[in-house]
Design an enzyme around this catalytic site. Structure first.
Site, PDB file in Angstrom:
ATOM      1  CE1 TYR A 192      -3.811   2.378   0.530  1.00 32.86           C
ATOM      2  CE2 TYR A 192      -2.465   3.320   2.263  1.00 32.86           C
ATOM      3  CZ  TYR A 192      -3.556   3.389   1.427  1.00 32.86           C
ATOM      4  OH  TYR A 192      -4.394   4.482   1.477  1.00 32.86           O
TER       5      TYR A 192
HETATM    6  N1  NAP Z   1      -9.976   5.825   4.480  1.00 34.03           N
HETATM    7  C1  NAP Z   1      -8.821   6.367   4.809  1.00 34.03           C
HETATM    8  O1  NAP Z   1      -8.512   6.562   6.001  1.00 34.03           O
HETATM    9  C2  NAP Z   1      -7.851   6.787   3.733  1.00 34.03           C
HETATM   10  C3  NAP Z   1      -6.659   7.425   4.113  1.00 34.03           C
HETATM   11  C4  NAP Z   1      -5.758   7.819   3.110  1.00 34.03           C
HETATM   12  C5  NAP Z   1      -6.045   7.572   1.772  1.00 34.03           C
HETATM   13  N2  NAP Z   1      -7.215   6.938   1.452  1.00 34.03           N
HETATM   14  C6  NAP Z   1      -7.453   6.702   0.015  1.00 34.03           C
HETATM   15  O2  NAP Z   1      -8.741   7.197  -0.344  1.00 34.03           O
HETATM   16  C7  NAP Z   1      -9.219   6.481  -1.498  1.00 34.03           C
HETATM   17  C8  NAP Z   1     -10.675   6.042  -1.274  1.00 34.03           C
HETATM   18  O3  NAP Z   1     -10.684   5.058  -0.241  1.00 34.03           O
HETATM   19  P1  NAP Z   1     -11.881   4.842   0.789  1.00 34.03           P
HETATM   20  O4  NAP Z   1     -11.295   5.003   2.130  1.00 34.03           O
HETATM   21  O5  NAP Z   1     -13.058   5.643   0.396  1.00 34.03           O
HETATM   22  O6  NAP Z   1     -12.121   3.249   0.572  1.00 34.03           O
HETATM   23  P2  NAP Z   1     -13.380   2.391   0.113  1.00 34.03           P
HETATM   24  O7  NAP Z   1     -14.588   2.770   0.891  1.00 34.03           O
HETATM   25  O8  NAP Z   1     -12.906   0.979   0.205  1.00 34.03           O
HETATM   26  O9  NAP Z   1     -13.600   2.801  -1.411  1.00 34.03           O
HETATM   27  C9  NAP Z   1     -12.717   2.368  -2.406  1.00 34.03           C
HETATM   28  C10 NAP Z   1     -13.367   2.546  -3.764  1.00 34.03           C
HETATM   29  O10 NAP Z   1     -12.402   2.106  -4.753  1.00 34.03           O
HETATM   30  C11 NAP Z   1     -13.070   1.184  -5.630  1.00 34.03           C
HETATM   31  N3  NAP Z   1     -12.163   0.183  -6.199  1.00 34.03           N
HETATM   32  C12 NAP Z   1     -11.366  -0.699  -5.550  1.00 34.03           C
HETATM   33  N4  NAP Z   1     -10.753  -1.495  -6.434  1.00 34.03           N
HETATM   34  C13 NAP Z   1     -11.178  -1.126  -7.674  1.00 34.03           C
HETATM   35  C14 NAP Z   1     -10.918  -1.580  -8.989  1.00 34.03           C
HETATM   36  N5  NAP Z   1     -10.115  -2.622  -9.239  1.00 34.03           N
HETATM   37  N6  NAP Z   1     -11.513  -0.955 -10.026  1.00 34.03           N
HETATM   38  C15 NAP Z   1     -12.353   0.077  -9.822  1.00 34.03           C
HETATM   39  N7  NAP Z   1     -12.662   0.556  -8.596  1.00 34.03           N
HETATM   40  C16 NAP Z   1     -12.077  -0.047  -7.534  1.00 34.03           C
HETATM   41  C17 NAP Z   1     -14.101   0.483  -4.751  1.00 34.03           C
HETATM   42  O11 NAP Z   1     -15.077  -0.130  -5.581  1.00 34.03           O
HETATM   43  P3  NAP Z   1     -15.854  -1.479  -5.165  1.00 34.03           P
HETATM   44  O12 NAP Z   1     -17.060  -0.999  -4.403  1.00 34.03           O
HETATM   45  O13 NAP Z   1     -16.188  -2.091  -6.482  1.00 34.03           O
HETATM   46  O14 NAP Z   1     -14.918  -2.302  -4.326  1.00 34.03           O
HETATM   47  C18 NAP Z   1     -14.615   1.669  -3.940  1.00 34.03           C
HETATM   48  O15 NAP Z   1     -15.593   2.384  -4.669  1.00 34.03           O
HETATM   49  C19 NAP Z   1      -8.242   5.301  -1.700  1.00 34.03           C
HETATM   50  O16 NAP Z   1      -7.352   5.622  -2.739  1.00 34.03           O
HETATM   51  C20 NAP Z   1      -7.518   5.209  -0.358  1.00 34.03           C
HETATM   52  O17 NAP Z   1      -6.229   4.655  -0.478  1.00 34.03           O
HETATM   53  C21 NAP Z   1      -8.127   6.545   2.391  1.00 34.03           C
END
Ligand code: NAP
Length: 341
Positions: A192
């Site tokens: 990651y």
């Molecule tokens: N949450 C945190 O604390 C945090 C902190 C720093 C950075 N981030 C970043 O923020 C971004 C959003 O994350 P989140 O926290 O909102 O997580 P999340 O709720 O798991 O959402 C992730 C999204 O990415 C999509 N995705 C995953 N694999 C995919 C693929 N192969 N093709 C197309 N879409 C795909 C998922 O779709 P599906 O529904 O189809 O799985 C989902 O819509 C990420 O890049 C994460 O690394 C998050």
């Protein structure tokens, strides 16, 4: 001869974890000046593609952009969920139609990325904002190499977004970006952090390579520590801890503010132009508090950033002068998008 350091030492790891703990404890205090939700101007003239809008931060970004009037393209692998969300949003707006559509994109397939970009480009419509939000953190999972042969975090979090971005216009080990040599023991955390650092470095070089006249701004943002589905693979005990500390962890609405700010605030172009004339090393990065900030020390390594740039273009099947050729309006051939499965 000085031996090249192959991995982070325990002091760097300790500093890293202290940094994460500090961010968690103080992110709400440090962002107390921000409204929640962020107030957006009318965005009727804006067309935005947002990836990963079926849950978490991306879902909030898409909803708020659409409610402010933007034309939003939800780039997702699960069309059914995305269509259900649109119905929900429209019904909560008393049946008013929002300008949102769904297009299929699976970041685990570079052919799918090229297919998506070609379908969009064939419309010959302007695109104002591309938000590469989708990402994975498969905590505790074993190392996986899906069909394109790249480690899955590297592919979903960095290579596929890089390829998508190219169509519109640490400690990263550049000799082993795909973590296959066995030199560093694989863990999902390594996968990651590696992929996210590579994304910042690639974005910095893209930012510098694009002339101001191109009108394209490249920006990385930190959403903060946000309660989303990204934690779905965490051990039960850690998930329980997440619920016990709701005050400290951001909601997806709070986590969406930095991306919405970067996509819509008029001051962003000024910041971006000032960075263009700055000397290296430069990272265009917006914090969860919606102000410019510096990412990690490793992200500022110019030498590694250029290696990551070269290596990424090679992995996504583009020539090393792709940006220059695209700007000159020349054809650029990509290895992906031509395969018939
Ligand atoms: N949450 C945190 O604390 C945090 C902190 C720093 C950075 N981030 C970043 O923020 C971004 C959003 O994350 P989140 O926290 O909102 O997580 P999340 O709720 O798991 O959402 C992730 C999204 O990415 C999509 N995705 C995953 N694999 C995919 C693929 N192969 N093709 C197309 N879409 C795909 C998922 O779709 P599906 O529904 O189809 O799985 C989902 O819509 C990420 O890049 C994460 O690394 C998050």
């Amino acid at each position: 001869m000085v031996k090249k350091k192959q991995a982070l030492g325990w002091i760097e790891w300790l500093i890293g974890w202290m940094h994460v703990t500090y961010e968690l404890l103080f992110q709400r205090t440090k962002t107390s000046h921000l409204q929640n939700p962020l107030e957006l101007p009318p965005l009727n003239d804006l067309t935005c593609i947002v990836t990963g809008t079926t849950s978490g931060i991306g879902k909030e970004i898409a909803r708020q952009l659409a409610e402010a009037g933007a034309h939003v393209v939800m780039a997702v692998r699960n069309r059914k969920t995305a269509n259900e969300l649109i119905d929900q949003w429209c019904s909560s707006w008393a049946g008013i139609l929002l300008n949102v559509e769904v297009m299929e994109l699976d970041l685990l397939s570079l052919d799918s990325v090229v297919g998506f970009a070609n379908t969009w480009n064939a419309r010959l419509k302007p695109l104002h904002v591309l938000i590469n939000n989708a990402g994975i953190f498969s905590i505790g999972e074993t190392q996986k190499f899906p069909k394109d042969g790249f480690e899955e975090h590297l592919q979903v979090n960095h290579l596929a977004p890089a390829l998508l971005s190219m169509h519109y216009v640490g400690f990263v080990d550049t000799e082993d970006m795909n973590t296959v040599s066995g030199k560093r023991k694989y863990s999902s955390l390594l996968g990651y952090t590696n992929s996210k650092l590579a994304q910042v470095m690639f974005s910095s070089v893209l930012h510098k390579r694009l002339p101001v006249e191109s009108g394209v701004n490249v920006m990385c943002v930190s959403p903060g520590i946000v309660h989303t589905n990204v934690a779905r693979d965490l051990p039960r005990i850690v998930q329980a801890a997440y619920h016990l500390i709701p005050y400290f962890v951001f909601s997806p609405q709070e986590g969406s503010r930095s991306a919405l700010f970067a996509a819509t605030d008029p001051q962003i172009s000024e910041y971006y132009e000032s960075l263009k004339i700055d000397e290296w090393p430069v990272c265009s990065f917006i914090s969860q508090g919606c102000h410019p900030t510096n990412p990690s020390k490793e992200a500022h390594s110019v030498e590694t950033s250029f290696k990551v740039w070269e290596k990424t273009l090679e992995m996504i099947g583009l020539p090393s002068d792709a940006v220059e050729r695209l700007i000159e309006g020349k054809e650029v051939r990509c290895r992906y998008g031509t395969r018939k499965d």
